[in-house]
Each structure stands twice: as C-alpha cells, then as structure tokens.
Design a protein around this motif. Structure first.
Motif: not given
Lengths: 187, 1093
Positions: B914-935
């Motif tokens: 994945l392109d690091p830019a697609e990683v979303q950050h919420v507070g200290a945690s990182a998430f990624v949206k994969l298809r319909e799921q948030v991982i």
C-alpha cells in the motif's frame, strides 16, 4: 540344629539389611576421610570481556560455535535470544550485558556453552574458553562484599586460581535469569 | 500354579531343572568315589551339593511343586549341617541322595504332567530321613517315616501364622464388634437367606435358590427377636474371650481368633483334625501345649485350638497329612474333622459340643450362610452348650468371610516392603500389557452392570482376571494374585449362574479393581506391590453372599439400603413378601433404592443406578470391542521412539524445503541444463514421498478420543451415586482422532467439567421431575472435527448458569463494577477467573473455585480455546476447541528489521502493498480501509517493542543482516522504480471475525514449518506461538495471531471489563519485573501493553 535353621529362615531380610547398612556406613566413612573428596571438581574456565569465570563442568552439555541467534522480543534482560541446536530450540543468555561489560563483537573465539537443566537446555555466550580447572569445593569463597548485586545474581562464590581471582558461576542462579523462573514467581 | 505358567517358561524351567539334576548325578558319582577311599567328603563337594539343592528348590518353587520344595528343603538343611561340620555325610546318606536324584530326574522329565505319586513319596521319604538324621535318630529302613519331617517350611510358616493370628485377634475382634453394630439393620434380611437354606436343599451347587415361602416372614421376625437377645449376650462374651488367653475362654466355644484360624484352614487344602486326651492328662493348656504329642504335632501341623477341661483335653489342628501318619506322630488317636459342617460335631463327648460357628460357605458352593445345626442345638440342649450364640451367626457369617490376607502378607517376616526380585524386562512387558487388561476389565464390568446377562462381558472379565492372576502369581505379587483369584472365582460362579450380578457386587468388584490398579501403579513406581486388600476381599466375599459389607465407620445410607435389598437379590424370581419386607425396612427411598422395583424386571438383571442400559451405552459397548478388533494387527511401540520419529520427520520437512530452495537457485542460474532437470525431478519425487511420510506420521500419534472418554462413564457413575442423582453419560464421536498427548492432557479438564455438571449442573431427580424433566439427567460428551480443529463439547440438560448470580459474585469479588455492562457470554467467561465460584456449598467434588481457571489454563496450554454457553433451566454447554495438528504448518514468512517471522497461513487472510498515503490515522493508531472493512494497522515492531532491539540484541548474525538488507533494498528499489514511492507492506491477519494488519518490512514467501516450543526454560511469550527451525538452521518466531489481535485491539486503553484485571495483572508483572531487574536496561515503553507473562 532345628532351632538354628528356623532362625536363619526367619531373618533373611534382616541379615540383608544389616549387610546393606554396613556397606553404607563404610562408604560414608570413606567419604568422610576425604579419600574421594580430595580430587576436586572439574570447572571450565571462561572469559567474558576481561573478566574470567569458572563453571562446574557437570552441568555443561556441550560447547558450540556461535550460531545465529534469533531475537525474542520482550524477553528478560539477560536473554539474548533463542537458538536451535539440532532441532531443539532453547534460550541463550548474554552475561556480558548482565555484567554491564562493554559491548563487544563476536570473534572467532566466541562460543556458546550449552547447559542442561533436566529436560531443557539453555546457552550462555562467552568470549573464550580459557582452560579447565579442578577446584576443590573448599577453595570457593563467598562473594566479596564489594561486588555488585548483579554479580551476586550469578556467582556462587569466587576462587583464586593461580594469581587471578575468578568468579564461580552458579548453575541455579543462572536459571533464575531465564523467563521460565520469572513465570513461576509471578504466578 | 503350574497351570498358570506360560509354556515357554515351563519348558525353560524344565530344561534348567534337568540340567541341574544331571549335575547332581555326576556329583553323586563323585561322592561315591570319594567315599570309597575315605570316610568324609570334600567340603567343596558339599558346597556344590548345597547350591544344587538350593537352586532345585527354587525352581520347584517357581513351578509350584510344593511337596518337592519342602522335601528339598529338608535335604538342604541336612547338607548345610554337613557343611557346617555338625553332621557327617556317609554312605547311607549317599544312597538316599541317589534315590532322590533318581526320583527328581523322573519328576522333572515328566513335566508338565504331574509326576507319579510314588515318586513324590520317594522324595518325601528321603526328606524325612534326612530330617530324622538331622535330629540324630536312627535311619529307619523302608517304611515311610513321619513324612513327619514333613513340611518343615510349612510348619514354620504355620508357626508364624499362629503367632500372627494371635497378634491380630485383638484388632479383628474390634472390627467384628464394629461390624456387628453396622450390620444391625441387616439382620432381618440376613436371616432370610439363613432360613432359606434351611428350607431349600443344602448345598445346591447348581442353579439359584429355591423360592422363599411366606413362612420366611414370620420366621424371620422370631429369629430377629432371638438374635437380638443373643446378640447382647454374645457381644459381651466375645469381648471377654478376645481379651483372655485360650485357657480362660469358654471351654466349648472357640474364640474369635480360633474361629478365624479354622476358617482360614477350611478354605485351604489342609485337612482339619482333632485329637482328644483323657481327663487329667494335662493340667492346663500350657501343659497341653508343651506335651510331647502336641509338640510333635506342632512340627508338622498348624495348631488351631487347645482346650483343657475336666472332661479332658482337645487339640484341633490342620495338616496336609493323613490321619494314620498323624497318629503315629502324636502318639495317640487323631480324628479327621469335616469341613462342611461344624467341625467338632464328629468328636466324642463332650467335645462334640465345641462350637466354632463355622460358615458352611466353601468356595465352590453357593452362598450358604450359617449352618442350621446350631440353631437346633440351641433350642434343644442347654447343658453341654451353656450359651450357644445364635446372634453371632449373622454377624459371624460375615466374620467367617472375613479373610485376613494382610496379616500374614504384610506383617511378619518384614517382607512387607520387599520389592519382588523380578526380571525387569519381563516385568516391563507385563506392566505395559496390564493397563490394557485392566481397562478392558473395567469396560466389561460397566457393560455387565448395564446388562447383567451379558455373557461376553462375564467371559471377558473371567479371562482377564485369570490372566492377571496367573502372571501376578508368577511374579510373586501375592496381594494382586489373591485379589484376582477371589474375583475370578466370583466370576466363575457368576458364569455358572450361582451368583447374580447386583449393584453391591459390582461395587465390590470395582473396589477390587481399584486396589489392583493401585498396586500396579505402586509397582510401576518401583515400590512394593503388596498393599492392604482385606477390605476389598471382605467386600467381595460379602457381595458374593449377597450381603453388603461395610468397613467400620463407613456406612453410607444408600448402600445400607442397597444391602438390605441385595440380600434378596440372589433370588431372582422374588415373590413379593421378601420385597415388601425389605421395603418396609426402608422408610426413605433414596436414589439407589429403585433397585427394588427391578426385582420384577427381566430375570437375573438388576440395572445399575447410574449408567443405565440405554441403547446409547450399548453402542458404546459395541465400539470398544470394534476398536479392539482393529487392534489385532498392532504392535506396541515405545512412545519415546515414536517421538523421535516425529521429530525427525519434522527435520526432513525442513530439509525438503532446503532442497527446494537449492533447486530454485539452480533453475535461476542455469535453466534448462541437464543437472537442473535432474535436480528438479529428484526434488519433486522427494517432496511427494515426504508428503506421504508426513501425513502418515502425523496420523501415527493420533488415537481416538473415545479411549479417554469411556473412562468417564465410570466417573459419572461413581459421582452421581455420591450426590444421589441419576445421570447418564452419552458419548458421541469417540472415534474422532487426536494426538496422543492431547488426548491425555484433555482428560483432566474434561473430568473437571463433567464433575461440575454432575455437581452443579444436573439437578436432583426430584427437582427435575418437578421441573417437568426426566428424572435422569444426561451429560453429552461429544467430539467432532471442524476444519483443522477438534471441537469437544460437554453438554448437560441441567439447570443452566444463572447470569445474575455470576454477575453479583463477580461484583462482590471485585472483578467487575456495578455499572459494567456485560453480554451473557462475557458473564459466563467470568467463571474462568481464578477464585470464582457461585456454589453455595463447597462439596468435595467441586465448588472451591479453583477449577475453571485451571481448566482454561490447561486448554490454552494446548493452544485451544474454551467457551461456555448456557440457558437457564435448560442446561449448560462447554465447548473446547483444539488445533488438530500441532506440528507441521504451512506459513508465510515475513521479515522485520532483519529478523524472520512466520505467520501460519491459517491466519493469513491476504497481503497488501500500500501507498503510505492511504493510511489513516486516528490519534495514535493507524487504520486502513480495505474494501468495506476498516483494519487497524499494527507494525510488528511496535507490537514486539523492537525499538530497543539494537540495544538488546548484540549478537546479531552479521551475514544475515547483510543478506536481508540487500534483499530489502532490492525490493525497495524495485518498488521505487515503479512509483517512486516506497510502499508499505502489511499482512492482514485474522482470527475468527477479527482482523489486523501487521506491518512488515518484507515478505519472504511461503514455507512449511514445524512449530516447536521455545523451550521449557523460555516460557511463554505473548504473541509468540513457538519457534521454527528454518532451512538455514536459524530460528524464526511463529506469531500467535490470536494474541496479536487481542493486543492490537486493546492497545487503546478501553475500560473493557474483561481486561480490567488483565491490565492490573500487567501492571503487577511489570512492577515485579522492574524491581527484580537490576540491570537498568530500559524498561518497556509505557505505550505498549508491557510484558504479560
């Protein structure tokens, strides 16, 4: 004669145990005179940085060259990691770190001494195997008060070999550095 | 004993003996020559002679030729005397020796058929002569001298026995009087068999008793009164007699110890004799004892009883000789006593009234309790028998059956602790077989309990007991042999139909089996196999007679009740009166009582109270025999060897991957070359074969879980009895296979769960009935395979878990707060916390609150999961899931910071770049949206706190670091080439529904690995399932997906109740670790979970 026979028939066991205890006593006597004890206990001499130590050979399973050690995250401080010895995975200790000796590079002399505790093995990394020393238990003195706590942790005494004073590593104490003992204490 | 030796053993024995006898012949020849020249024989010859005789004696002992043994012993003694210089060996002695040798030769050649008795006589004569020689008497010529010298050893052991019986009399009488008290309620029913024997024809060795007429009822009432009257008197009298010596005892009644002695000999081969002296011959019993006749008799017989009174003197003894011989020994008339009636009845006046209170029970005959004779005598003659105790009869009846095996076996010559001196290999062989035998015995007993007419079960039990008895006897395991012997006899009688299977009988049999098991366990540990067996012996005897035997002080209400019903049990076609009679004795209907009703049930079948003869258990019965049928072509393998084999196969798997790697390299280097093709082909073949070996080996250690499950039927049976409930254990899926060690380890947790169900789950029959449920509760134990997991469920139809109570208890204990909201499942899981129990009463079965958390720990140790589910009023279900195969797992290899790790493919959902830019950050945690799921994303470095790895990892392999970095850089370059942006790699790891994305540095391909433990000393590391050894000899940690996901989920400090204590524990551990560590190495950062051990 009849009576005699009767008696002997009735006490085979007691005769045997009498004999046994005589033997046992005899053996003990022999030990106490020190006839056997004088031979001394074999120790292996090892070097960590510039410090020299002794370890009773009886616990040593084998000595190998330094293999690739795998890091185990969150292991206790003394544990360097784990290694595989002919399919058996076991922890390996880094005593240099424990003794706050400077970090060194592995050299061609670096060895790992594999110790055996019951059914499980573990290793300690040493910089060099120096010699073999036969040491009488009477020559092992208590750890001097000037030593630090960390040293107390693994030494069961010190002994003077020739001119140098060397620490004698205690097998039981080495075990305490391993995670399993921490588990037992915490639970 | 001869019959129970294996043929090979017997052949060996015979061979050895024949050799020895030949040696003896040549020795005799040598002695002959010597004696021609000089008067004395050389001491070496004597020594050799002694040794020869000694060995022959030992062999005879093994072969069970007791007469030979005693005779040889006498000769041996004589030779010993010669050796010691007390006697001289002359021509006459040599002649005797020749005769002996001759006879021995014939005897041993004749083995295994018994030798002609004439040969035996010769041997015994020789022995007697030597004995006489030893005593200094003249050698007689032809006539058979006192085969007197007789059983030297026997008379000695008899002497010992005498002493011991005397010693034990005290304890025995105490026991008896306690027995007395306990058996009070049983007397009415006791008497009925008494009277039955009176009415029916005596000693009907075939078929069950005749029907009892209604006279029984009235008669028994009378008898009861009479008994009670006599009872009190006899009790006091007995105490008196027990305390006193023979002299002070009543002249015409045997003391308890005498009775015991007589009873013992009645059951043995010896014949009972008595000799009567005219009045005035002896002043008192001491004089009698020291008289010449008695002294002579003492040498050859066991003196059982001595009496002196104005009417004369009496001595009762037991011997294996015939009356004529004994007469010549005693120097006066000797009368043989009958064993099947009051012994002294045949004696002249006044001794005919001497009362032993013998029970007419001989081993072959059906349970015929006390004889009728004394009954009659009591009513008629009052003079000769001042107080003829009737009362002792019911009690004496049981006392008669009280065989004291432990006295002589455990006491005396101090051989209690003697560990039999056995060939260790043979013994090991035996012991490994014994477990199977015992298990099949237990299974058959259960089958028998369910269906008392099960012929197969009876036969199997009989044969198994017989086998164990034989081999134990051969090894000198006396107590085991004796117990098995009794059991075997009992089963023989059951087989013939003389004794009917009843609950007390089965109980007694199980107790006997337990004793045997305990003794074998002890033997396995290297301790003695002789343990006290008096109690099981007595129980068996009593059960055989149809009376329940209670050891003093242990009177379970239920069993006493059962006893009073068991008494009528030997009469399968019961007319109602006896049933009513006993029913009236039973005011309260305890759970075991329903055995009364099946009296009307199908013939000879008393159903057990717990494990019922449900069709299901019949199926269970069918499957073990089926499993055994498969076992025909099996071989026993040492488990250690099997383990080595499995390990080696694991290594081979690694080697296979090495070859595969090499092959790849080769192909990359030099495609199309001949060498390359050959290599590819070989690797392919090798892989295919390895696969097969792998799958077979993995199966080798698999055993059906049913093996462990069937043991539980017994557990349920015993437990439900204990708590007065009726519970069925239904087993499903017993054929599901699991690794052997797993099967063993799962046993304890399952037992605990079952106990919980029995104790807390299933309600009492009454409560169940009130709730509209069937009286009988069911516990369903099921094993099934689900993917690569084994699912084991324990389901009961009891009252279920009460969430409110659990919740409240948890709040009280401080596990959760009032305000916490928990789902039902979470509430149930609270039960797994240590110290948790909502049971109001702590029974000795469960309720102490130390169980469930241990169960969970054990399951987790096996890398499994355990869950509870329950419905109030309907039942509770515990589910355990275990991974099927522990060892060889296909995995994804990943690299992080130069170190390799493995993630089992089972848990790998996918890998993403994945392109690091697609990683979303919420507070200290990182998430990624994969298809319909948030991982959620979790870098492995964070999860493992590898930031200080450089500090803590000194001995990193230089080569590896380079190798990896070069590959990593290579890849990085590649990806950079593509989009000029470094991509982030993460592996989506999943367990169940949960997902986490583990960020790694690189992917290193798939590999089959062998998960191994990190070593006992390494303990358990969070997030790490184990280690695997790679092809290059390095260890890679195998990640535990489940734990990692948990850690990832809870890295955010959510006030989750389930983990409140966990974080607490974490804090404690970290604090403890910190205080312990004296190295000052940087402690784990506060952000992470810290070390949870």
């Amino acid at each position: 004669m009849f009576r005699n026979v009767t008696l002997s028939l009735q006490t085979p066991e007691s005769a045997w145990s009498a004999m046994e205890s005589t033997l046992a006593n005899g053996a003990r006597d022999l030990m106490e005179t020190g006839a056997i004890a004088d031979a001394g206990i074999q120790h292996i001499g090892l070097r960590l940085a510039h410090e020299e130590f002794l370890l009773a050979v009886v616990h040593v399973r084998e000595i190998i060259m330094l293999p690739t050690v795998t890091y185990v995250p969150r292991a206790p401080a003394a544990v360097e990691g784990i290694l595989a010895l002919r399919g058996e995975i076991m922890p390996v200790l880094n005593l240099r770190r424990l003794w706050r000796l400077e970090r060194g590079q592995p050299t061609s002399h670096t060895r790992v001494i594999i110790l055996q505790h019951e059914d499980a093995g573990f290793g300690i990394i040493v910089d060099e195997i120096t010699d073999f020393v036969s040491l009488e238990s009477s020559l092992i003195e208590a750890v001097p008060a000037s030593y630090f706590a960390r040293e107390f942790a693994v030494l069961e005494g010190v002994a003077k070999v020739g001119e140098k004073v060397r620490g004698v590593l205690g097998f039981e104490r080495l075990l305490t550095l391993l995670p399993s003992s921490a588990d037992e204490e915490a639970s | 004993m001869l019959g129970e030796m294996s043929d090979e053993m017997l052949a060996e024995l015979r061979g050895e003996a024949i050799d020895l006898v030949e040696n003896l012949a040549s020795l005799c020849a040598g002695l002959h020559v010597t004696l021609q020249h000089q008067a004395d024989v050389a001491s070496e010859s004597v020594g050799e002679l002694f040794r020869l005789l000694h060995t022959l004696k030992g062999l005879s002992q093994m072969g069970g030729l007791t007469r030979l043994v005693s005779a040889l012993h006498q000769v041996e003694d004589f030779v010993a005397a010669v050796r010691d210089g007390l006697q001289s060996f002359g021509r006459d002695d040599l002649d005797l020796l020749n005769d002996l040798q001759d006879a021995l030769e014939k005897i041993f050649h004749a083995l295994p058929t018994s030798a002609e008795s004439s040969l035996m006589v010769v041997v015994e004569r020789v022995g007697a002569c030597y004995f006489a020689r030893a005593k200094g008497e003249r050698l007689p010529d032809e006539e058979p001298l006192p085969d007197a010298g007789q059983l030297l050893s026997e008379s000695q052991s008899a002497g010992q026995n005498e002493v011991q019986t005397a010693d034990l009399s005290g304890t025995q009488t105490e026991l008896e009087s306690e027995l007395q008290a306990d058996l009070q309620p049983e007397r009415p029913s006791d008497s009925s068999p008494n009277l039955t024997s009176q009415m029916a024809s005596p000693v009907a060795a075939d078929g069950p008793r005749a029907t009892v007429s209604s006279d029984v009822e009235s008669f028994s009432a009378e008898v009861q009164e009479a008994s009670e009257r006599m009872e009190a008197e006899a009790a006091s009298r007995r105490e008196a007699s027990a305390a006193a010596q023979a002299e002070e005892a009543d002249a015409f009644e045997a003391t308890a110890e005498e009775r015991e002695a007589v009873e013992k000999f009645r059951l043995r081969d010896e014949t009972l004799f008595a000799s009567v002296f005219s009045p005035g011959t002896h002043s008192n019993t001491t004089a009698l004892w020291e008289s010449e006749s008695v002294e002579n008799l003492r040498r050859v017989a066991d003196i059982l009883c001595l009496r002196v009174c104005e009417a004369g003197s009496l001595v009762v003894f037991a011997a294996e000789l015939d009356a004529a011989l004994l007469e010549s020994i005693a120097g006066q008339p000797v009368i043989e006593l009958p064993k099947d009636a009051e012994p002294c009845g045949a004696l002249p006046e006044p001794w005919c009234a001497f009362y032993f209170g013998v029970s007419l029970e001989t081993e072959g005959a059906p349970a015929v309790p006390a004889p009728e004779v004394p009954l009659v005598e009591i009513s008629s003659s009052a003079e000769a028998v001042p107080v003829a105790p009737l009362a002792p009869q019911p009690k004496a009846h049981v006392a008669m059956a009280f065989e004291d095996f432990d006295g002589p076996n455990l006491g005396g010559s101090g051989n209690k602790d003697a560990i039999p001196d056995l060939d260790p290999e043979m013994l090991q062989d035996f012991l490994s077989n014994v477990d199977e035998l015992l298990e099949s015995l237990a299974q058959s007993m259960l089958a028998l309990e369910a269906d008392a007419g099960d012929k197969n079960a009876i036969d199997l039990i009989f044969r198994s007991a017989h086998t164990i008895k034989g081999t134990s006897g051969m090894f000198g395991l006396r107590a085991i042999e004796r117990l098995c012997h009794v059991m075997e006899n009992l089963f023989d009688r059951i087989r013939k139909g003389d004794v009917v299977v009843s609950t007390p009988l089965i109980d007694a049999l199980f107790q006997g089996l337990d004793s045997v098991k305990a003794m074998f366990e002890s033997l396995k540990e290297g301790k003695t196999a002789e343990l006290p067996i008096n109690e099981p012996l007595a129980k068996l005897k009593a059960a055989e007679a149809g009376v329940a035997f209670e050891a003093p002080g242990v009177v379970a209400q239920g069993t006493v009740m059962a006893a009073s019903q068991a008494a009528p049990a030997p009469l399968p076609t019961l007319a109602t009166p006896p049933v009513k009679m006993s029913a009236s004795q039973v005011p309260t209907a305890a759970a075991p009582v329903p055995t009364a009703s099946p009296a009307a049930a199908p013939p000879a079948s008393l159903s057990a109270t717990s494990v019922s003869a449900a069709p299901k258990s019949k199926d269970d019965k069918a499957t073990p025999p089926a499993a055994k049928a498969e076992g025909v072509g099996t071989i026993r393998v040492d488990l250690k060897r099997l383990d080595s084999l499995v390990n080696l196969v694991g290594e081979l798997v690694i080697d296979r991957s090495r070859f595969a790697r090499i092959e790849e390299e080769l192909r990359a280097h030099d495609p199309g070359s001949e060498l390359c093709n050959l290599m590819s082909e070989s690797v392919l073949l090798f892989s295919r074969h390895m696969n097969e070996v792998q799958s077979i080996i993995m199966k080798v250690r698999m055993v059906p879980v049913g093996n462990a499950f069937y043991k539980f039927t017994r557990v349920v049976r015993d437990l439900s009895k204990q708590v007065d409930k009726e519970i069925d254990l239904v087993i499903e899926g017993g054929e599901t296979e699991l690794d052997k060690t797993l099967v063993e380890e799962i046993g304890d947790p399952l037992v605990h769960l079952i106990r919980n169900s029995v104790d807390h789950g299933v309600e009492a029959p009454d409560a169940r009935e009130a709730a509209g449920k069937p009286r009988k509760g069911t516990i369903r134990l099921k094993a099934a395979q689900d993917g690569n997991m084994i699912v084991i469920t324990v389901r009961d139809d009891g009252k279920g878990l009460q969430t409110e109570r659990i919740r409240n208890k948890a709040i009280a204990v401080g596990l959760i707060k009032e305000t916490d909201q928990l789902s039902d499942k979470e509430i149930f899981n609270l039960i797994f916390e240590a110290g948790f129990s909502t049971a109001d009463q702590v029974t000795n079965i469960s309720g102490r609150g130390v169980g469930m958390d241990v169960v969970k720990k054990n399951i987790v140790k096996l890398k499994g999961v355990i869950e509870l589910d329950s419905q109030l009023g309907k039942g509770t279900c515990t589910t355990i899931k275990l991974p099927l195969t522990l060892a060889i797992i296909p995995s994804l290899m990943i690299g992080v910071k130069g170190e390799s790790y493995a993630i089992p493919l089972v848990n790998v959902i996918e890998t993403i770049r994945l392109d690091p830019a697609e990683v979303q950050h919420v507070g200290a945690s990182a998430f990624v949206k994969l298809r319909e799921q948030v991982i959620p994303l979790m870098p492995l470095t964070d999860a493992f706190e590898m930031q200080d790895m450089d500090d803590r990892f000194w001995y990193r392999s230089g080569e590896n670091v380079e190798g990896v970095t070069s590959r990593a850089t290579l890849r990085a370059n590649q990806t950079r080439g593509r989009g000029n942006r470094s991509r982030m790699i993460f592996v989506v790891v999943g367990v169940g529904e949960k997902r986490v994305g583990v960020v790694v540095d690189e992917l290193l391909g798939q590999q089959e690995i062998v998960i191994k433990s990190l070593g006992r000393l390494m303990g358990r590391q969070r997030g790490v399932a184990g280690g695997c050894v790679l092809g290059n000899g390095r260890v890679a940690l195998v990640l535990d997906a489940g734990e990692m996901i948990e850690d990832a989920t809870f890295r955010k400090p959510l006030p989750s109740p389930g983990f409140a204590h966990a974080s607490l524990a974490t804090a404690n551990v970290t604090a403890a670790a910190a205080s312990k560590s004296s190295t000052g190495v940087s402690s784990p950062t506060a952000g992470g979970l810290g070390r949870v051990s």
